[in-house]
Design an enzyme around this catalytic site. Sequence first.
Site, PDB file in Angstrom:
ATOM      1  N   SER A 130       0.830  -1.204   0.000  1.00 42.16           N
ATOM      2  CA  SER A 130       0.000   0.000   0.000  1.00 42.16           C
ATOM      3  C   SER A 130       0.864   1.253   0.000  1.00 42.16           C
ATOM      4  CB  SER A 130      -0.912   0.023   1.234  1.00 42.16           C
ATOM      5  OG  SER A 130      -1.662   1.222   1.259  1.00 42.16           O
ATOM      6  N   LYS A 184      -4.638  -6.545   3.840  1.00 44.19           N
ATOM      7  CA  LYS A 184      -4.611  -5.470   2.847  1.00 44.19           C
ATOM      8  C   LYS A 184      -6.021  -5.127   2.380  1.00 44.19           C
ATOM      9  CE  LYS A 184      -2.837  -2.645  -0.290  1.00 44.19           C
ATOM     10  NZ  LYS A 184      -3.885  -2.390  -1.253  1.00 44.19           N
ATOM     11  N   HIS A 187      -7.537  -3.054   5.031  1.00 46.77           N
ATOM     12  CA  HIS A 187      -6.915  -1.734   4.905  1.00 46.77           C
ATOM     13  C   HIS A 187      -7.655  -0.917   3.852  1.00 46.77           C
ATOM     14  CE1 HIS A 187      -4.363   0.891   2.445  1.00 46.77           C
ATOM     15  NE2 HIS A 187      -3.712   1.210   3.555  1.00 46.77           N
ATOM     16  N   ASN A 188      -7.900  -1.531   2.694  1.00 47.62           N
ATOM     17  CA  ASN A 188      -8.570  -0.812   1.615  1.00 47.62           C
ATOM     18  C   ASN A 188     -10.017  -0.481   1.964  1.00 47.62           C
ATOM     19  OD1 ASN A 188      -6.143  -1.347   0.336  1.00 47.62           O
ATOM     20  ND2 ASN A 188      -7.092  -1.863  -1.607  1.00 47.62           N
ATOM     21  N   GLU A 191      -9.895   2.418   4.120  1.00 47.46           N
ATOM     22  CA  GLU A 191      -9.578   3.541   3.226  1.00 47.46           C
ATOM     23  C   GLU A 191     -10.857   4.080   2.586  1.00 47.46           C
ATOM     24  OE1 GLU A 191      -7.698   3.574  -1.166  1.00 47.46           O
ATOM     25  OE2 GLU A 191      -6.369   2.728   0.367  1.00 47.46           O
TER      26      GLU A 191
END
Length: 483
Positions: A130, A184, A187-188, A191
Amino acid sequence: MEKLADIGLIGLAVMGENLVLNMESKGFTVAVYNRTVSKVDAFVNGRGKGKNFIGTHSVEELCKSLKRPRKVMMLVKAGQAVDDFIEQVIPYLEHGDVIIDGGNTHFPDTIRRTAYVESKGLLYVGTGVSGGEEGALKGPSIMPGGSKSAWELVKPIFQAICAKVDGVPCCDWVGENGAGHFVKMVHNGIEYGDMQLICEVYQIMKDLLGMSAQEMHEVFKEWNEGELNSYLIEITRDILAYKNKEGEVVVDKILDTAGQKGTGKWTGVAALDLGIPLTLIGESVFARCLSAQKDERVIASKQLIGPKPVFTGDKAAFINDLKNALYASKIVSYAQGYLLMREAAKEYKWNLNYGGIALMWRGGCIIRSVFLGKIKEAFDKNPSLTNLLLDPFFKEKVTTAQDSWRNVVTAAIMNGIPVPALCSALNYFDGYRTERLPANLLQAQRDYFGAHTYERIDKPRGEFFHTNWTGRGGDTSASTYIV
């Protein structure tokens, strides 16, 4: 003797090109290959000229140019392309060599590929990377998972090229098979939530308070110097101040339709599969879907009438309310994301280090912020913490912000300004802190029409009952299951 490379990379698009430049700058020799081989020559004779790169024109040549145990990293489009390259690479590798997928891969594919590659005597790493173009070049956040014995082989490279915060690498081993890509993905998803929250605050400032882009720039600049300090607040500050050569604010010229690549949707689907109320991130995905219906919204705006935004209060005080509401909602977003990771760890038997994940996200990645240090502290104090809202620091923050949060959501609703993420965050907070929800009535309804049974408040958990509500249904009940 011909020089051999420390690692090979397939895929010289934006991320791949910048990542290999990062690797080379840290002293590693990198072999590069791209399916369109002209890109290899263009790179080696362009940005890579005079540096420690080995340009190759076939997968076989790439693999032959690597030190043993070989490490081949792919940064290609998620999906079939990854499977195709795995099949191309395997014939040129030996026992103990490592295949690395650094793309935005859906974690079930990484679980499958880890098992497959290991069955061939090789090792597999599925890693989240990232930070976008700048992060890849200067230091991304890296979240590796897969074959545990591969970690020591890739660790020196990954921890050399990743971002550092207070000297600590924003990269550590996440867990087995698909754990790295799952983290991940979350995480996105977070986001998506952070971006939507900021956009809702922006719309309130613009439509209700009538603020100019320059005025909003000043507010975000101030916020970025306090507890909301983060990459996304920082770039919002810069975007609001950016003008073209004609002196026009560029953000005002951008069509209000948002794109997405699917990782937010994956996060929502995973939450549904695991039974986790990931409400804020779900609303953030749907907000992008609604924005894409631009033509329909233009037509509807001329037919569906709502209130015209009018603000009559203390503007400075309300801007402070916006700051508090944004911070409290951000806490909920992370709380939900961590609940999802905890449930996934149970389901897939991963041993996730939740404080360590916060450390990996403190630098290099899109959601990096000072906020993450507090999450690390929360899990350091209580590794078995069930929900961030129950940590003393975060509990005090949402309690203090509560009046501001309610003022903002109420003002937005009364003035017809859509705030799905801010509202969803507050609804989750209220639902989570409510001892008795109306699900007793819902369960009675299920039992009435489908004999789905219910538990009783005066009986032990796990004991189920059925009522013949109509007198015609009999005593037979359906099987009980919980998703």
